[in-house]
Design a protein around this motif. Structure first.
Motif, PDB file in Angstrom:
ATOM      1  N   MET A 295       0.829  -1.204   0.000  1.00 52.57           N
ATOM      2  CA  MET A 295       0.000   0.000   0.000  1.00 52.57           C
ATOM      3  C   MET A 295       0.869   1.262   0.000  1.00 52.57           C
ATOM      4  N   ARG A 296       1.940   1.239   0.761  1.00 56.79           N
ATOM      5  CA  ARG A 296       2.829   2.400   0.791  1.00 56.79           C
ATOM      6  C   ARG A 296       3.411   2.667  -0.592  1.00 56.79           C
ATOM      7  N   GLU A 297       3.812   1.608  -1.290  1.00 61.23           N
ATOM      8  CA  GLU A 297       4.368   1.789  -2.625  1.00 61.23           C
ATOM      9  C   GLU A 297       3.317   2.329  -3.596  1.00 61.23           C
ATOM     10  N   ARG A 298       2.083   1.882  -3.456  1.00 65.44           N
ATOM     11  CA  ARG A 298       1.020   2.393  -4.324  1.00 65.44           C
ATOM     12  C   ARG A 298       0.795   3.883  -4.073  1.00 65.44           C
ATOM     13  N   VAL A 299       0.780   4.262  -2.782  1.00 67.06           N
ATOM     14  CA  VAL A 299       0.576   5.677  -2.445  1.00 67.06           C
ATOM     15  C   VAL A 299       1.725   6.518  -2.968  1.00 67.06           C
ATOM     16  N   ARG A 300       2.956   6.063  -2.784  1.00 62.39           N
ATOM     17  CA  ARG A 300       4.116   6.798  -3.287  1.00 62.39           C
ATOM     18  C   ARG A 300       4.083   6.915  -4.800  1.00 62.39           C
ATOM     19  N   ALA A 301       3.567   5.890  -5.466  1.00 62.16           N
ATOM     20  CA  ALA A 301       3.483   5.942  -6.923  1.00 62.16           C
ATOM     21  C   ALA A 301       2.560   7.054  -7.395  1.00 62.16           C
ATOM     22  N   LEU A 302       1.615   7.454  -6.541  1.00 55.60           N
ATOM     23  CA  LEU A 302       0.705   8.549  -6.882  1.00 55.60           C
ATOM     24  C   LEU A 302       1.181   9.872  -6.290  1.00 55.60           C
ATOM     25  N   ASN A 303       2.476   9.953  -5.935  1.00 53.55           N
ATOM     26  CA  ASN A 303       3.053  11.170  -5.330  1.00 53.55           C
ATOM     27  C   ASN A 303       2.424  11.504  -3.980  1.00 53.55           C
ATOM     28  N   GLY A 304       1.942  10.477  -3.298  1.00 50.93           N
ATOM     29  CA  GLY A 304       1.347  10.675  -1.985  1.00 50.93           C
ATOM     30  C   GLY A 304       2.290  10.265  -0.872  1.00 50.93           C
ATOM     31  N   ILE A 305       1.761  10.297   0.342  1.00 53.00           N
ATOM     32  CA  ILE A 305       2.547   9.974   1.532  1.00 53.00           C
ATOM     33  C   ILE A 305       1.765   8.969   2.361  1.00 53.00           C
ATOM     34  N   PHE A 306       2.470   7.932   2.819  1.00 54.02           N
ATOM     35  CA  PHE A 306       1.879   6.892   3.645  1.00 54.02           C
ATOM     36  C   PHE A 306       2.587   6.893   4.987  1.00 54.02           C
ATOM     37  N   ASP A 307       1.782   6.790   6.078  1.00 56.85           N
ATOM     38  CA  ASP A 307       2.376   6.860   7.409  1.00 56.85           C
ATOM     39  C   ASP A 307       1.633   5.920   8.347  1.00 56.85           C
ATOM     40  N   LEU A 308       2.401   5.239   9.207  1.00 51.69           N
ATOM     41  CA  LEU A 308       1.846   4.371  10.231  1.00 51.69           C
ATOM     42  C   LEU A 308       2.512   4.721  11.544  1.00 51.69           C
ATOM     43  N   HIS A 309       1.725   5.110  12.543  1.00 53.10           N
ATOM     44  CA  HIS A 309       2.303   5.492  13.817  1.00 53.10           C
ATOM     45  C   HIS A 309       1.321   5.196  14.946  1.00 53.10           C
ATOM     46  N   ARG A 310       1.836   5.340  16.163  1.00 52.19           N
ATOM     47  CA  ARG A 310       1.059   5.083  17.373  1.00 52.19           C
ATOM     48  C   ARG A 310       0.968   6.381  18.160  1.00 52.19           C
ATOM     49  N   VAL A 311      -0.257   6.827  18.481  1.00 54.50           N
ATOM     50  CA  VAL A 311      -0.440   8.074  19.197  1.00 54.50           C
ATOM     51  C   VAL A 311      -1.697   7.951  20.060  1.00 54.50           C
ATOM     52  N   ASN A 312      -1.583   8.395  21.318  1.00 57.00           N
ATOM     53  CA  ASN A 312      -2.711   8.377  22.260  1.00 57.00           C
ATOM     54  C   ASN A 312      -3.336   6.988  22.366  1.00 57.00           C
ATOM     55  N   ASN A 313      -2.449   5.954  22.435  1.00 55.92           N
ATOM     56  CA  ASN A 313      -2.888   4.556  22.581  1.00 55.92           C
ATOM     57  C   ASN A 313      -3.748   4.094  21.410  1.00 55.92           C
ATOM     58  N   ARG A 314      -3.538   4.685  20.256  1.00 53.40           N
ATOM     59  CA  ARG A 314      -4.245   4.279  19.050  1.00 53.40           C
ATOM     60  C   ARG A 314      -3.241   4.077  17.924  1.00 53.40           C
ATOM     61  N   THR A 315      -3.490   3.052  17.132  1.00 55.49           N
ATOM     62  CA  THR A 315      -2.685   2.815  15.940  1.00 55.49           C
ATOM     63  C   THR A 315      -3.340   3.537  14.769  1.00 55.49           C
ATOM     64  N   VAL A 316      -2.557   4.354  14.069  1.00 56.85           N
ATOM     65  CA  VAL A 316      -3.116   5.207  13.019  1.00 56.85           C
ATOM     66  C   VAL A 316      -2.420   4.890  11.697  1.00 56.85           C
ATOM     67  N   VAL A 317      -3.215   4.517  10.713  1.00 56.42           N
ATOM     68  CA  VAL A 317      -2.742   4.388   9.331  1.00 56.42           C
ATOM     69  C   VAL A 317      -3.265   5.604   8.582  1.00 56.42           C
ATOM     70  N   ARG A 318      -2.358   6.335   7.985  1.00 57.70           N
ATOM     71  CA  ARG A 318      -2.745   7.597   7.367  1.00 57.70           C
ATOM     72  C   ARG A 318      -2.054   7.751   6.027  1.00 57.70           C
ATOM     73  N   CYS A 319      -2.789   8.191   5.034  1.00 59.59           N
ATOM     74  CA  CYS A 319      -2.178   8.467   3.736  1.00 59.59           C
ATOM     75  C   CYS A 319      -2.758   9.752   3.171  1.00 59.59           C
ATOM     76  N   LEU A 320      -1.939  10.430   2.414  1.00 60.00           N
ATOM     77  CA  LEU A 320      -2.320  11.672   1.746  1.00 60.00           C
ATOM     78  C   LEU A 320      -2.020  11.522   0.264  1.00 60.00           C
TER      79      LEU A 320
END
Length: 455
Positions: free
Chosen positions: A407-432
Motif C-alpha cells: 500500500m505504501r508503494e502504491r501511495v508513493r506511486a501517486l506522489n502521496g505519503i503513507f504513514d503508520l504510527h502510534r499516538v494516544n494509545n491508538r494505531t493510526v494508518v494515514r495516507c495523503l
C-alpha cells in the motif's frame, strides 16, 4: 568548552586574546625602552656635573681661602634648582623623595614607579683640606620625558582597547555574513532530505560559497529528476500490476468460474438422480467443496479487481467493506466518515479502497481492537485517509508486512505519503494523496504534506 563554541565565538575569543597579548607586550616594551631612554638622556648631564665638581675641588685645594671661594661658587649656581650645594646635615634620601614628588605633573605615581626611574639626584662631595663639607647635587629634570611616556602609554592602551572592541565586532559581522549562505545551504539540504526537491538556493557570497550553492542546486535538480522518474516508474508499475490483476481476475472469472459452475451443476444432477444427498455421500462432499471453491474464487476476484468500486463509487464501497468487517466481528464498532468522492479516477479510488481494506484486515487479524475509525476527507490540498483503532498496536521497531508495504508503494506511486504510527494509545494508518488524480485538478500537490502528517 572550546569545542562547544561557535565559529564566531572562537574568532572573537582568539582576536581578544591576541589584542590583549599585544597590549601587554607593547606596554612591557614601552617600560623597558623608557627606562633605558631616561638613563641615556641623563648621562651627558651627569658627566658635565662631574667635570664641574672635579674642577671645583681642584680649585678649593689650591686657593688661600677655600671657604670664600666655595661661597662665591654656590652664589653663582643657577636658581632653577637643577644644580645646588647641600651641606652634610641634609638627608640624601629625603632629598631624593622630594625630587620624585616634583615629577608627577598629572602623571600617576603608579606609572612613575612602573617606569623604574633612575636616580634623579646625583651627589658629588666637596672637599676642603680633605674634609667633606657638603655635596654638589645635580637634579635631573625628567618631568617632560615622563609626561611623554605617559602620553604614549595612554595612546597605546587606548588603541589596544579600541582594537580589542572593533576586531571581534568586525570578525563577528564578517563571519556572520560568510556563514549566512551556509545556513541557507543547511536549510535547503534539510528540505531536500524531507523530499522537497523544488528547494533552490540564491547563490551569493564569496566565490567558494557560490560554487557550493551551485553544486547544491545541481544536486536538487538531479534529485528532482530522479524523483520524477521514480514516481513515473512506480505509477507505471502500479498500472501494470492493476492490469495484471485485472487479466488474472478475467481468467479466473472466464475460465475457472464456468468450470466450477459446471462441476456444481453436474453434482446437483447426480445427487438428484440418486434420490437426495446424505451427509456421508461423496457427491455431497464434492458439492460442498465446489461451493467453497466458488466463494473463495469470488473473494480472490474481489481482492484482485474490486469491480464494485467503479460500479458503486468509493464511498459506498468503503461502507460495504465496513459492514463485512462488522459481520465478521460483531463486537467491533466501526465509525465511518467518508466525503463524497464520486469524481476520483480509477487508480486513486482503488488505491484508497485497498488501503482501507488492508488496514481493516490487519485490525481483524492482529489488533484485538474494540473500536475502529475510518475517515476519508477531501481537502483543498489533497485527499486524506485515516484508519485508527484502539488495539494492542505494533512492536518496535516497526516492520511493514507485505500488505502495508504494498500500500505504501502504491501511495508513493501517486506522489502521496503513507504513514503508520502510534499516538494516544491508538494505531493510526494515514495516507495523503495529491489532487492530481481528481479531474480538473491535474498537477496540484501538497504545499507541505509532511506538515499535514504531523497535525
Amino acid at each position: 568548552m572550546w569545542t562547544k563554541l561557535s565559529l564566531r565565538a572562537r574568532l572573537c575569543v582568539l582576536l581578544s586574546a591576541m589584542t590583549l597579548s599585544m597590549l601587554i607586550l607593547g606596554l612591557g616594551a614601552l617600560m623597558v625602552y623608557a627606562r633605558y631612554q631616561l638613563a641615556d638622556e641623563q648621562e651627558p648631564r651627569v658627566a658635565a656635573a662631574n667635570e664641574v665638581v672635579t674642577a671645583l675641588n681642584h680649585t678649593l685645594a689650591n686657593v688661600a681661602s677655600p671657604g670664600s671661594t666655595l661661597a662665591a661658587f654656590v652664589e653663582g649656581l643657577p636658581k632653577d634648582g637643577s644644580i645646588g650645594f647641600e651641606d652634610v646635615s641634609i638627608d640624601p634620601h629625603s632629598a631624593e623623595e622630594a625630587a620624585r614628588g616634583q615629577l608627577s605633573g598629572g602623571v600617576p605615581q603608579w606609572f612613575i614607579r612602573l617606569l623604574v626611574m633612575p636616580e634623579l639626584t646625583t651627589r658629588y662631595p666637596v672637599l676642603i683640606g680633605g674634609t667633606r663639607v657638603g655635596d654638589i647635587v645635580f637634579r635631573s629634570d625628567l618631568a617632560t620625558d615622563v609626561s611623554e611616556k605617559w602620553v604614549v602609554f595612554l595612546a597605546v592602551t587606548g588603541a589596544s582597547i579600541l582594537l580589542s572592541i572593533l576586531a571581534p565586532l568586525i570578525a563577528y559581522w564578517t563571519v556572520g555574513a560568510t556563514l549566512a549562505p551556509l545556513d541557507d545551504i543547511g536549510h535547503v539540504l534539510t528540505r531536500l532530505r524531507a523530499g522537497d526537491y523544488a528547494a533552490r538556493l540564491g547563490c551569493k557570497g564569496p566565490p567558494e560559497i557560490v560554487a557550493s550553492c551551485g553544486q547544491v542546486n545541481e544536486l536538487a535538480d538531479t534529485l528532482a529528476k530522479l524523483s520524477a522518474d521514480n514516481a513515473q516508474l512506480l505509477r507505471r508499475l502500479v498500472m501494470l500490476q492493476d492490469e495484471e490483476r485485472r487479466e488474472l481476475a478475467r481468467e479466473l472469472h472466464d475460465e475457472l468460474g464456468p468450470l466450477l459452475f459446471a462441476i456444481r451443476a453436474n453434482t446437483v444432477v447426480l445427487l438428484q438422480s440418486r434420490g437426495g444427498r446424505g451427509a456421508d455421500d461423496p457427491a455431497t462432499k464434492v458439492l460442498e467443496a465446489v461451493e467453497g471453491l466458488q466463494q473463495t474464487n469470488r473473494r480472490i476476484l474481489d481482492r484482485l479487481r474490486p469491480m464494485h468500486v467503479q460500479e458503486l463509487g468509493l464511498k459506498r464501497s468503503i461502507e460495504g467493506l465496513v459492514r463485512d468487517v462488522e459481520r465478521q466481528n460483531d463486537r467491533l464498532r466501526v465509525k465511518t466518515v467518508v466525503d463524497s468522492t464520486s469524481d476520483f479516477d480509477r487508480t486513486v479510488a482503488e488505491t484508497l479502497y485497498r488501503v482501507v481494506q488492508e488496514a481493516l484486515t490487519n485490525v481483524l487479524r492482529h489488533a484485538a481492537a474494540a473500536e475502529v475509525s475510518v475517515e476519508l476527507r477531501v481537502r483543498s490540498e489533497g485527499v486524506e485517509l485515516t484508519v485508527s483503532d484502539d488495539g494492542v498496536g505494533f512492536q518496535s521497531p516497526l516492520v511493514l508486512g507485505r500488505g502495508l508495504n504494498g500500500m505504501r508503494e502504491r501511495v508513493r506511486a501517486l506522489n502521496g505519503i503513507f504513514d503508520l504510527h502510534r499516538v494516544n494509545n491508538r494505531t493510526v494508518v494515514r495516507c495523503l494523496l495529491p489532487l492530481a488524480g481528481i479531474p480538473g485538478d491535474h498537477g496540484r500537490a501538497f504545499p507541505d504534506a509532511f506538515a499535514l502528517l504531523k497535525e
